[in-house]
Design a protein around this motif. Structure first.
Motif, short mmCIF file in Angstrom:
data_model
loop_
_atom_site.label_atom_id
_atom_site.label_comp_id
_atom_site.label_asym_id
_atom_site.label_seq_id
_atom_site.Cartn_x
_atom_site.Cartn_y
_atom_site.Cartn_z
N GLU A 98 -22.00 -30.35 -54.90
CA GLU A 98 -23.06 -29.51 -54.32
C GLU A 98 -22.52 -28.68 -53.17
O GLU A 98 -22.89 -27.51 -53.00
N THR A 99 -21.61 -29.26 -52.39
CA THR A 99 -21.05 -28.53 -51.25
C THR A 99 -20.28 -27.30 -51.71
O THR A 99 -20.50 -26.19 -51.22
N LEU A 100 -19.37 -27.48 -52.68
CA LEU A 100 -18.57 -26.35 -53.15
C LEU A 100 -19.44 -25.31 -53.85
O LEU A 100 -19.21 -24.10 -53.71
N THR A 101 -20.43 -25.75 -54.60
CA THR A 101 -21.31 -24.81 -55.29
C THR A 101 -22.02 -23.90 -54.31
O THR A 101 -22.08 -22.67 -54.48
N ASN A 102 -22.56 -24.47 -53.24
CA ASN A 102 -23.28 -23.67 -52.24
C ASN A 102 -22.33 -22.80 -51.43
O ASN A 102 -22.69 -21.67 -51.04
N LEU A 103 -21.13 -23.28 -51.17
CA LEU A 103 -20.16 -22.47 -50.43
C LEU A 103 -19.75 -21.24 -51.24
O LEU A 103 -19.57 -20.15 -50.67
N VAL A 104 -19.59 -21.41 -52.53
CA VAL A 104 -19.25 -20.26 -53.38
C VAL A 104 -20.37 -19.24 -53.36
O VAL A 104 -20.13 -18.02 -53.31
#
Length: 423
Positions: free
Chosen positions: A160-166
């Motif tokens: 979830e962290t990487l998805t939102n950062l992208v």
């Protein structure tokens, strides 16, 4: 030779009633022990050992012993297979009543109790090259997150962290090139670690479009304590930086809020003391180039000595140039000296004129040379403001080629290109 012939006959006889799978396993066992026995014997020639003190009689005895061993091993394996097939046969016969071929009864054969047994279950392991059906392939479990990878893109969609950062515009390809940053991001929880820091940046005035840039260059801000971040912002405000200026500084220098108050205070004092500037001018320089508070001070100290000692500028001239172009404090020494040498010694521009147009130090040396030589060829290289047809150094280096030709050189763009080919 006699033993190998006997082994071959055994393989053929077993293949007839056990099938290809059983005979293959038996052949593997027999070949395995044949290699061991041959290795221990070292060499064989016409049925006689050539190394050691063996006689032909001893050789025949050894061969006989090994033949008994292989026969007993075969019997044990056939007995096990027969029992398994008998159980399967009884099961089939009990369900559909079909009469299947009967397996040979080998239970009556004697098996030596002291014979070493082999772990035949090891041969039941599935081969990595064995083909499987689509149904079996679907049932094979696999991890949802790769245990290890050289790229963060393998985790996007699963974290979830990487998805939102992208979605914020963070460049993961930049972060994954830095050691330990990828594993750090995967350990962060978006709700408890990332979201509060993003809200903090927005609350101090950072625009949404700059959040991705800040994290791409400084992912470690996501691990800073919110209390520490707020303390550093409060310090800058106490030094009379406006909230809008602080937000702009953080957007331009992502590492600014990673440094404690003591470091920030020392840096501000350094520039004010070294340049003998007022507090207002110091804030002006830092606000326009906030990375002065983040980088090393050694290049700045060296450049100040270059301006004063090597290039011969006075303190008030250095102050004027730095206030106009703060980037001069972090420029490379070689570039500064080469541009000044061409300006002062070739173009004959005095110090006080260079001080009025310090933007010339930010230009490309080749561009400066080409334009000066072109004006000199046309007889228009005149840089004294007290004389007619004055050429401003600022416009000389900042105007595009077409405007430079039409307004300053009074020539065409083709004339400039033809002249550049002669250089």
């Amino acid at each position: 030779m006699a033993m190998s012939s006997t082994c071959a006959q055994l393989c053929l006889r077993c293949r007839g009633f056990l099938g290809s799978k059983t005979s293959t396993r038996l052949h593997y066992i027999q070949s395995h022990h044949w290699r061991i026995w041959t290795a221990n014997s070292k060499s064989l020639s016409n049925g006689l050992f050539t190394n050691g003190s063996f006689t032909s009689t001893q050789t025949r005895q050894r061969l006989k012993q090994h033949m008994c061993y292989y026969n007993n091993l075969t019997v044990k394996y056939l007995t096990t297979e027969a029992k398994e097939n008998k159980n399967a046969d009884d099961t089939v016969r009990s369900t559909d009543g079909a009469n299947l071929p009967q397996m040979p009864n080998t239970t009556a054969l004697s098996i030596p109790e002291n014979m070493n047994s082999l772990d035949l279950d090891a041969f039941n392991e599935p081969s990595a090259l064995e083909e499987i059906s689509d149904e079996e392939a679907v049932t094979i479990p696999f991890p949802t997150i790769p245990p290890s990878s050289t790229s963060l893109r393998d985790y996007v969609g699963k974290s979830e962290t990487l998805t939102n950062l992208v979605q914020l515009g963070v460049d993961l390809w930049k972060l994954e090139q830095r050691p330990n940053v990828g594993s750090m991001l995967l350990r962060l929880d978006f709700s408890t670690d990332v979201a509060p820091r993003l809200l903090f940046l927005k609350n101090i005035g950072v625009e949404d479009s700059r959040l991705g840039y800040i994290i791409s260059h400084n992912p470690f801000i996501l691990t800073e304590e919110l209390e520490n971040l707020q303390t550093r912002v409060n310090y800058l405000v106490s030094k009379k930086f406006s909230t809008e200026t602080v937000a702009s500084m953080v957007s331009k220098a992502p590492y600014l809020l990673n440094f404690d108050v003591k470091r920030l205070d020392n840096r501000l004092g350094f520039y004010q003391h070294q340049l003998k500037l007022s507090a207002s001018n110091t804030r002006n320089i830092i606000a326009r180039l906030p990375r002065l508070l983040c980088g090393s001070l050694e290049p700045v100290k060296e450049n100040l000595k270059v301006y004063e000692i090597e290039l011969g500028f006075k303190l008030n001239e250095i102050q004027h140039m730095v206030i106009a172009v703060p980037k001069m404090l972090t420029a490379k020494k070689q570039k500064l000296t080469r541009i000044f040498d061409f300006l002062h010694n070739t173009m004959k521009v005095p110090h006080h004129l260079i001080t009025k147009f310090p933007q010339v130090f930010n230009t490309n040396l080749l561009r400066l040379k080409e334009r000066h030589l072109f004006l000199e060829y046309l007889g228009k290289a005149q840089y004294d403001p007290t004389l007619p047809n004055f050429i401003s150094l600022d416009r000389l280096v900042s105007l595009p080629d077409e405007t430079f030709c039409t307004e300053m050189a009074l020539a065409t763009l083709e004339d400039l290109y033809l002249f550049q080919k002669t250089l």
